[in-house]
Design a protein around this motif. Structure first.
Motif, short mmCIF file in Angstrom:
data_model
loop_
_atom_site.label_atom_id
_atom_site.label_comp_id
_atom_site.label_asym_id
_atom_site.label_seq_id
_atom_site.Cartn_x
_atom_site.Cartn_y
_atom_site.Cartn_z
N ILE A 204 -0.76 6.31 -14.38
CA ILE A 204 0.37 5.48 -13.94
C ILE A 204 -0.02 4.63 -12.73
O ILE A 204 -0.54 5.15 -11.74
CB ILE A 204 1.64 6.33 -13.67
CG1 ILE A 204 2.76 5.44 -13.19
CG2 ILE A 204 1.40 7.46 -12.68
CD1 ILE A 204 4.12 6.06 -13.28
N ARG A 205 0.20 3.34 -12.88
CA ARG A 205 0.03 2.45 -11.74
C ARG A 205 1.27 2.61 -10.88
O ARG A 205 2.38 2.75 -11.40
CB ARG A 205 -0.10 1.00 -12.21
CG ARG A 205 -0.32 0.04 -11.06
CD ARG A 205 -0.43 -1.41 -11.52
NE ARG A 205 -0.43 -2.28 -10.37
CZ ARG A 205 -0.12 -3.56 -10.39
NH1 ARG A 205 0.20 -4.14 -11.54
NH2 ARG A 205 -0.14 -4.28 -9.28
N HIS A 206 1.09 2.65 -9.56
CA HIS A 206 2.24 2.83 -8.66
C HIS A 206 3.36 1.82 -8.95
O HIS A 206 3.10 0.74 -9.49
CB HIS A 206 1.79 2.69 -7.20
CG HIS A 206 1.23 1.34 -6.90
ND1 HIS A 206 2.02 0.25 -6.62
CD2 HIS A 206 -0.04 0.88 -6.90
CE1 HIS A 206 1.27 -0.80 -6.43
NE2 HIS A 206 0.00 -0.46 -6.60
N GLY A 207 4.57 2.18 -8.55
CA GLY A 207 5.69 1.24 -8.66
C GLY A 207 5.45 0.02 -7.78
O GLY A 207 4.56 0.03 -6.91
N GLU A 208 6.26 -0.98 -7.95
CA GLU A 208 6.10 -2.22 -7.17
C GLU A 208 6.07 -1.90 -5.67
O GLU A 208 6.89 -1.12 -5.16
CB GLU A 208 7.27 -3.16 -7.47
CG GLU A 208 7.12 -4.51 -6.76
CD GLU A 208 8.44 -5.27 -6.70
OE1 GLU A 208 8.55 -6.29 -7.40
OE2 GLU A 208 9.34 -4.83 -5.94
N THR B 284 -3.20 -7.09 -1.99
CA THR B 284 -2.97 -5.84 -1.26
C THR B 284 -4.25 -5.04 -1.07
O THR B 284 -4.56 -4.60 0.04
CB THR B 284 -1.94 -4.98 -2.02
OG1 THR B 284 -0.87 -5.82 -2.43
CG2 THR B 284 -1.42 -3.86 -1.16
N GLY B 285 -4.97 -4.79 -2.16
CA GLY B 285 -6.22 -4.03 -2.06
C GLY B 285 -6.00 -2.66 -1.45
O GLY B 285 -5.08 -1.93 -1.81
N CYS B 286 -6.85 -2.31 -0.46
CA CYS B 286 -6.75 -0.96 0.09
C CYS B 286 -5.84 -0.87 1.31
O CYS B 286 -5.86 0.12 2.04
CB CYS B 286 -8.14 -0.40 0.39
SG CYS B 286 -9.03 -1.35 1.61
N VAL B 287 -5.02 -1.89 1.53
CA VAL B 287 -4.02 -1.79 2.62
C VAL B 287 -2.91 -0.83 2.16
O VAL B 287 -2.49 -0.87 1.00
CB VAL B 287 -3.40 -3.17 2.93
CG1 VAL B 287 -2.43 -3.06 4.12
CG2 VAL B 287 -4.48 -4.19 3.23
N ASP B 288 -2.50 0.06 3.07
CA ASP B 288 -1.45 1.02 2.74
C ASP B 288 -0.09 0.35 2.90
O ASP B 288 0.33 0.04 4.02
CB ASP B 288 -1.57 2.24 3.68
CG ASP B 288 -1.19 3.54 3.00
OD1 ASP B 288 -0.64 3.48 1.88
OD2 ASP B 288 -1.46 4.60 3.58
N VAL B 289 0.58 0.11 1.80
CA VAL B 289 1.85 -0.62 1.80
C VAL B 289 2.87 0.22 1.03
O VAL B 289 2.53 0.79 0.00
CB VAL B 289 1.67 -2.00 1.08
CG1 VAL B 289 2.98 -2.74 0.98
CG2 VAL B 289 0.65 -2.85 1.81
N SER C 39 -4.45 8.37 -5.45
CA SER C 39 -5.32 7.75 -4.45
C SER C 39 -4.90 8.26 -3.08
O SER C 39 -3.96 9.05 -2.95
CB SER C 39 -5.17 6.23 -4.53
OG SER C 39 -3.93 5.85 -3.96
N ALA C 40 -5.58 7.76 -2.06
CA ALA C 40 -5.21 8.16 -0.70
C ALA C 40 -4.06 7.30 -0.18
O ALA C 40 -3.63 7.48 0.97
CB ALA C 40 -6.43 8.02 0.20
N LEU C 41 -3.56 6.38 -0.98
CA LEU C 41 -2.55 5.43 -0.50
C LEU C 41 -1.14 5.91 -0.85
O LEU C 41 -0.89 6.46 -1.94
CB LEU C 41 -2.82 4.04 -1.09
CG LEU C 41 -4.20 3.48 -0.69
CD1 LEU C 41 -4.53 2.21 -1.48
CD2 LEU C 41 -4.26 3.19 0.81
N ILE C 42 -0.24 5.67 0.09
CA ILE C 42 1.10 6.27 -0.01
C ILE C 42 1.86 5.77 -1.25
O ILE C 42 2.59 6.53 -1.88
CB ILE C 42 1.88 6.03 1.30
CG1 ILE C 42 1.18 6.78 2.44
CG2 ILE C 42 3.33 6.49 1.18
CD1 ILE C 42 1.69 6.47 3.83
N ARG C 43 1.69 4.49 -1.62
CA ARG C 43 2.46 3.99 -2.77
C ARG C 43 2.15 4.76 -4.05
O ARG C 43 3.04 4.99 -4.87
CB ARG C 43 2.27 2.48 -2.93
CG ARG C 43 0.85 1.99 -3.17
CD ARG C 43 0.80 0.47 -3.09
NE ARG C 43 -0.49 -0.14 -3.35
CZ ARG C 43 -1.46 -0.28 -2.47
NH1 ARG C 43 -1.32 0.19 -1.24
NH2 ARG C 43 -2.60 -0.90 -2.77
#
Ligand SMILES: O=C(O)[C@@H](CO)OP(=O)(O)O
Length: 345
Positions: A98-102, A112-117, A145-149
């Motif tokens: 699953i790709r993260h939600g918008e 966006t890339g690896c910026v945590d948004v 991933s390590a990203l919050i989204r």
């Protein structure tokens, strides 16, 4: 409700084969730095330096550890015979991607890339909707991933799951962290889902494009150039990762860490990003570097694969929790669903 999830038209795009020039590179560098810090203040509250350092750190690890073999080479390598023998004996397992939600930056059409948004409001809703769609599919382990989204998408989706297991974060960063996050009780193990977060599943690093508006960048540098940065396989955006570089860490992680779990019959959910998942799908579906160019993933739509006898078979995406089709695909999934029904009644 969105049903079209996985658009793939093969071989339609021509690569333009030229790299950005260094003058443009410098120009891009200045403007993106301004935009990144501005967007951070407004949306995320992290310093640009922190993100940049972490992206650079990851990028040097990627460069240091990058194997020269392409993803496709890995797929067809004859030295994998032993591995494929044991794969053939494997149990059936479900794999949900699953790709993260918008995210807020998807909403604003920014690289966006690896910026945590964070997720946008719509992204939160998409994650919950995704959870409904997979609420009858077994999940034994979650990789994010390590990203919050991506992490939020996985957690929000699991709130909808009928089995009601509790996701528990496993900390793999040190011996001590592993010990501290270990679960000992067998009962608790049965009631929980280990969650493993790893930066190798992060979105590809978009370098100097991060924080820039995609439309404005296309107006400025040309639609074709921007399409090449976004979708070509081996042309990196200025100071960022190409899809190939992203695949070198994301697919390697998938093969080293996730595939052995699938082999042992564990049902897995991976919550990650447009490009890290594109690279994994390239491996699963044996796409060529030309074919992957036209692969687009929507936010918050789960894709289901069945892993059996060494093969990954895409099963499309369940359109709704009550959609019968997806569960009819395998006996095992149908039985699982039946058990869930029995638990309720
Ligand atoms: O901005 C990004 O990081 C990615 C995903 O949102 O964009 P694109 O689809 O252009 O690769």
């Amino acid at each position: 409700m969105a049903t079209a999830v996985f658009h793939q038209s093969i071989g339609t795009h021509q690569s333009h084969g030229h790299l950005y020039n260094s003058g443009m590179h410098q120009e891009l560098g200045k403007s993106s730095v301004r935009l990144i810090s501005k967007a951070f203040e407004v949306d995320v509250g992290l310093s640009k330096r922190r993100c940049y350092n972490s992206c650079q750190r990851n990028l040097s690890v990627i460069q240091a550890s990058a194997s020269k073999a392409s993803v496709i080479d890995h797929v067809s390598s004859p030295s994998k015979n032993k591995e494929s023998d044991s794969r053939k004996k494997s149990n059936e397992a479900a794999l949900i991607l699953i790709r993260h939600g918008e995210s807020l930056w998807n909403e604003k059409n920014l690289f966006t890339g690896c910026v945590d948004v964070p997720l946008s409001k719509k992204g939160v809703e998409e994650a919950i909707e995704a959870g409904k769609r997979i609420s009858n599919i077994p999940v034994d382990m979650i990789y994010t991933s390590a990203l919050i989204r991506a992490q939020m998408t996985a957690m929000l989706a699991m709130t909808q799951h009928r089995r009601k297991k509790v996701p528990v974060v496993l900390h793999n960063e040190s011996e001590q962290a592993r010990a501290w996050s270990q679960i000992f009780s067998e009962d608790t193990k049965l009631q929980s889902i280990p969650v493993i977060a790893d930066w190798r599943l992060n979105e590809r690093m978009y370098g100097e494009l991060q924080g820039l508006n995609k439309q404005e960048t296309a107006d400025r540098y040309g639609k074709e150039q921007v399409h090449e940065w976004r979708r070509s396989y081996d042309v990196p955006p200025p100071n960022g990762e190409s899809l190939e570089m992203c695949a070198e860490r994301a697919v390697a992680y998938f093969k080293d860490q996730i595939e052995p779990q699938l082999l042992s019959g564990k049902n897995i959910m991976i919550a990650a990003h447009g490009n890290s998942l594109r690279s994994i799908i390239m491996y699963l579906d044996k796409l060529t570097s030309q074919e992957v160019i036209s692969l687009e993933l929507s936010t918050g739509i789960p894709m289901l694969y069945i892993f059996k006898e060494g093969k990954f078979t895409r099963r499309g995406s369940p359109a709704a929790p009550t959609e019968a089709g997806v569960y009819a695909y395998t006996k095992k999934l149908a039985l699982y669903r039946q058990k869930l029904d029995e638990m309720v009644h």
